[in-house]
Design a protein around this motif. Sequence first.
Motif, PDB file in Angstrom:
ATOM      1  N   LYS A  20       0.842  -1.200   0.000  1.00 32.36           N
ATOM      2  CA  LYS A  20       0.000   0.000   0.000  1.00 32.36           C
ATOM      3  C   LYS A  20       0.874   1.245   0.000  1.00 32.36           C
ATOM      4  O   LYS A  20       1.656   1.455   0.922  1.00 32.36           O
ATOM      5  N   PRO A  21       0.739   2.087  -0.995  1.00 34.10           N
ATOM      6  CA  PRO A  21       1.549   3.312  -1.021  1.00 34.10           C
ATOM      7  C   PRO A  21       0.898   4.419  -0.184  1.00 34.10           C
ATOM      8  O   PRO A  21      -0.252   4.307   0.257  1.00 34.10           O
ATOM      9  N   VAL A  22       1.650   5.461   0.019  1.00 35.87           N
ATOM     10  CA  VAL A  22       1.094   6.676   0.617  1.00 35.87           C
ATOM     11  C   VAL A  22       0.417   7.454  -0.500  1.00 35.87           C
ATOM     12  O   VAL A  22       1.038   7.761  -1.524  1.00 35.87           O
ATOM     13  N   LEU A  23      -0.861   7.766  -0.318  1.00 35.71           N
ATOM     14  CA  LEU A  23      -1.649   8.461  -1.329  1.00 35.71           C
ATOM     15  C   LEU A  23      -1.804   9.920  -0.915  1.00 35.71           C
ATOM     16  O   LEU A  23      -2.352  10.223   0.151  1.00 35.71           O
ATOM     17  N   LEU A  24      -1.303  10.815  -1.732  1.00 35.89           N
ATOM     18  CA  LEU A  24      -1.354  12.260  -1.459  1.00 35.89           C
ATOM     19  C   LEU A  24      -2.330  12.904  -2.439  1.00 35.89           C
ATOM     20  O   LEU A  24      -2.195  12.743  -3.656  1.00 35.89           O
ATOM     21  N   THR A  25      -3.312  13.599  -1.909  1.00 38.55           N
ATOM     22  CA  THR A  25      -4.323  14.246  -2.743  1.00 38.55           C
ATOM     23  C   THR A  25      -4.193  15.753  -2.604  1.00 38.55           C
ATOM     24  O   THR A  25      -4.173  16.299  -1.482  1.00 38.55           O
ATOM     25  N   VAL A  26      -4.085  16.445  -3.699  1.00 39.71           N
ATOM     26  CA  VAL A  26      -4.040  17.909  -3.735  1.00 39.71           C
ATOM     27  C   VAL A  26      -5.458  18.400  -3.979  1.00 39.71           C
ATOM     28  O   VAL A  26      -6.101  18.020  -4.988  1.00 39.71           O
ATOM     29  N   VAL A  27      -5.968  19.216  -3.052  1.00 39.05           N
ATOM     30  CA  VAL A  27      -7.344  19.716  -3.156  1.00 39.05           C
ATOM     31  C   VAL A  27      -7.340  21.248  -3.234  1.00 39.05           C
ATOM     32  O   VAL A  27      -6.394  21.913  -2.784  1.00 39.05           O
ATOM     33  N   GLU A  28      -8.372  21.750  -3.794  1.00 39.91           N
ATOM     34  CA  GLU A  28      -8.575  23.204  -3.857  1.00 39.91           C
ATOM     35  C   GLU A  28      -9.749  23.560  -2.943  1.00 39.91           C
ATOM     36  O   GLU A  28     -10.849  22.980  -3.067  1.00 39.91           O
ATOM     37  N   VAL A  29      -9.531  24.474  -2.015  1.00 43.95           N
ATOM     38  CA  VAL A  29     -10.579  24.918  -1.090  1.00 43.95           C
ATOM     39  C   VAL A  29     -11.265  26.123  -1.703  1.00 43.95           C
ATOM     40  O   VAL A  29     -10.641  27.173  -1.935  1.00 43.95           O
ATOM     41  N   LEU A  30     -12.558  25.961  -1.995  1.00 39.00           N
ATOM     42  CA  LEU A  30     -13.317  27.047  -2.618  1.00 39.00           C
ATOM     43  C   LEU A  30     -13.774  28.034  -1.561  1.00 39.00           C
ATOM     44  O   LEU A  30     -14.002  27.688  -0.391  1.00 39.00           O
ATOM     45  N   GLN A  31     -13.925  29.267  -1.971  1.00 44.16           N
ATOM     46  CA  GLN A  31     -14.376  30.305  -1.048  1.00 44.16           C
ATOM     47  C   GLN A  31     -15.823  30.028  -0.660  1.00 44.16           C
ATOM     48  O   GLN A  31     -16.701  29.854  -1.511  1.00 44.16           O
ATOM     49  N   LYS A  32     -16.054  29.941   0.631  1.00 41.15           N
ATOM     50  CA  LYS A  32     -17.399  29.604   1.062  1.00 41.15           C
ATOM     51  C   LYS A  32     -18.311  30.811   0.985  1.00 41.15           C
ATOM     52  O   LYS A  32     -17.909  31.955   1.191  1.00 41.15           O
TER      53      LYS A  32
END
Length: 1015
Positions: A20-32
Amino acid sequence: MTSFESSPNGPNSLDDIAQKPVLLTVVEVLQKEKKQKEKTVPLGQAVVDLLPLLRGQCSFKVSAPLYAVPTSPLESLHPEAKGGLEVTVCTKEPLLSATQFANGNLLSVTLEAAYSIPEAFAATGPLQNYMACLHVPAAGEKEFPLLFTNGILKLDGEKEPLPRPKKWPLANIMAPGALSIPDSFIVGGPYEDEDGELNKREDREFRIQAENMKRIIWDTERRCYLDPATVAILQKRIVECRYWPVEVCRMSVASSSKGKTSKADKGDEDKQISFHGVAYVNMVPLLCPGVKQIRGAFRVFAYQDSEVFEKTKSQHSVFWDLRTQIGLTKEELWTSGISTPPSRAVPSKTQKEGKEKLTRDKDSNRRMSNAPKTQLSDVTVETENVTYLSLDGQQYAEAGTFLMMEIKLDKALVPKRLREELTRRVKQMIPPRAPLPPRTAGAKKAVEDYHNRVTSIAVAILNEYHELFGKQLPDQGVIDHQTLEEQKRQLNFELNSSGKYFAFKEQLKYAVVKIVREKYLKTTAFESQEQLQAFLSELYVYLMDQMHIALNQLLSEEAASPVPLSRTTEEQLWLFAHEAEVNKDYKLASLYHQQRVAQDQHNIQYWLDYGAFCLLLEETTKAQECFQQALSLDPHHIQSLLLCGIVAVTLQHYEEAEIFFEDACCLEPSNIVAWTLSGLFYELQNNNIQAEMAFREAKKLLRAELAKERSIPEAAEGEGGKKHISAGCVRSPSPGPEESLPERVPGSSADKLPEVLELACVAPGEEATAPEAAPKALSPGSALGQPPCTIFMKAVEFLMKVNAIQFVHRALAHELLSLQGGPSCAYYLVLAQTSLLKEDLSKCEECLHEAVRIDCMNPNVWAQKGHLCYLKRDFGDAKECYERTISFLEDAADMHFVYLRLGSIYLEEKEYGRAKQTYLLACKNSASCLTWLGVGIACYRLEEMVEAEDALSEANALNNTNAEVWGYLALICLQGGRQLEAEQCYKYTLKLGLRNDALLREIRAAQQRSGSPAS
């Protein structure tokens, strides 16, 4: 920065880190916005493989590419603009202890695809999950399952590209590109180099078609860390059971429904398992030294409990252990879908009856194969379960389904010796020896000793002169004659008065006696004073001439001229030695071999030939010395290594033999004979695993060699037939075109030698006339009805040349098992040759009868039959066989002896013209003392005295120790009235011990007629 804990039994075990690898997810936080929760949008994912932590590293840094998530803004960017993540991974202490790191291992299993799948696998209809699974042994009774799910059904089209990346066994990856394991690819390779099944030449077309048709693709790799205890269990399990089951099945995927049924019950109802099959993977190659990987195609068969248990000792299906994981919670679903649970692992009587019924109703069952499965709550109806099982699973065998998979270890289970270590061990087993001094004998040695004595006495006399009168310098002028006479008188007086003259004379006496005995062959008293006086006069002249030669060499300022080269070449010496071996004159053969070695002590082939001769005489220790001497000249010489191994086996030095064979295979991994002999040795040691590996490697090399030869354009055949022959398949007594490689049939046994049959081809009634010209050279494109070339016949060709009869019989036993359709002509021919060496003439005759029945157009068979009749003194049949042999367009392998023996038969039958022509053919092909002797005898009987003397002179030049040559020379001299020469030849005849009583009587009768006294 983030962290997690890892422990052997915790949530993040060593197995989890491995697969099992380390899974890195890049996310964008939208302005609420107002009154709304904060939104995040995934842009991309990167994976980091933690495998370096299991390879001893405590920290590493990696640049992980960032893969776009579908529908994200990142997807539209150019690949180079997507960037990546710099990730550093570190641990406080190594995950593995020193013992775990040194003795542990890492197992990775890659399931590539299933090809040639049943027609029932269709893209339409309910969604299906195609799965495969196998068990990996673990410590204790526990086994670790490796499950492959979500196989992708692909329709007809182009096959997958190579190389292509392997995929992670994960389902929670949003970015498709992140499924690929970094720096891990499926590279493929030639079918012939694979370890599984379907790797023969005849399977190639089927494999190519299957890879372009409907198939299931996984391309998934699963890993498993093996601690030292598990590694030991893994080795033990492979030894106990060589085949591992890899199970495959199809499971319907639950679909959404608005029915009233509960969620759990509905899921169970939809999940139906069918098409339960199993592939048997032979794991034995992993127990061979240095082997770390198995990759190949493995056929899929219907899963049957009894068959799986018999082959793999597995008592129940792997899917039974995973029933909770794959969503099968009800036993009824299990039993109706595929196989019986563990409580019913052993087949019952009802099941056996169901199998018999299936065989009878196979056609009707095939029509029912796609019928929907019904759930059976009554688990006692097991006959129907087996029927369902067989209906589905049988389709794998009918379609020819096979799995492509790879099993790989980080370190070999059995370490392989390093090449340097093998070389060092070989050198230790061969002690250094001082070079042998050159040997000379006979008249030449006597003359050399005389020269040396004359030279030493001349130097001593010159020193005496210098002591009496001093050294005469060139600038002092020439001494007059009277002064020289005075100095001579004084020197003679000094030598006589001091006793030195007598000492010098005694030193010369022994050298002169040797010349009289060796050069003039005079060992008896003279009958008259006149004979004595004549002999002394001749001897005096000869001694004076030789003295002048010695003094000129001593006093000459110019360098002595080089000794003329011997007329006898290396090829001739080998031929003479071989002649003597065949004629069982082993003393003469040994002399020729020793002469070859004396000519060039650094020639490896000379030592090998001498050692092979010693093997023929069963002088194993002397043969070992010869082979070791050859190996000391070149430690990397493959033939020397193999022969040292063969002799070590004969002497029961098995540990040394293993080193020699292993070193040979290590130095030249492409040598078919080396692998075959290694297999025969390991079989002798009951090491069946390594024997099988060696034979498999040899067969793989032979297939590649034959495929390479067949790739030559067939246009060459139109220009004159085949113009190539295998480099590794040296012509044997009955060579064959390498058309196919029959595999060993499991469970087969050697047939008894068939009863002697009548010859299929009888000899023609007319006598064949001896050809007037030399036969054409051997052409590889002969129509000899040659057998397929196998690894064992290649080994036999090598072994017969070196007289290793013990290994020959072992190789012939395998050849008998490997050939489908019965023994070949080549098999019987070699068996006949070995019987002839043992002087088992009846067994030889049986084998030759069978060989002639199989291939009556093979000249080698007729030549061997002629030799048999010749040794039985059945000269009439021998003559017919030899005449048939020379009438073929192709030459037999031993034409030299065919000519010699046929010529001797003609002489015996007083067909002197034919004898002369036959012997001349032998002289043209390979001249020897015996061939020229035959010509000389035939010419003498034809009263062609000039030609007879020329032929006998040629024979004498090639071998001056043949008493029969001297005897016929004596007859010719008597016929010509040359009494002195005749007497000299006759004396040589007696000294060399002529055994031909008829010739002796003929010489004495000729002496009486000519009035010459008989000695």
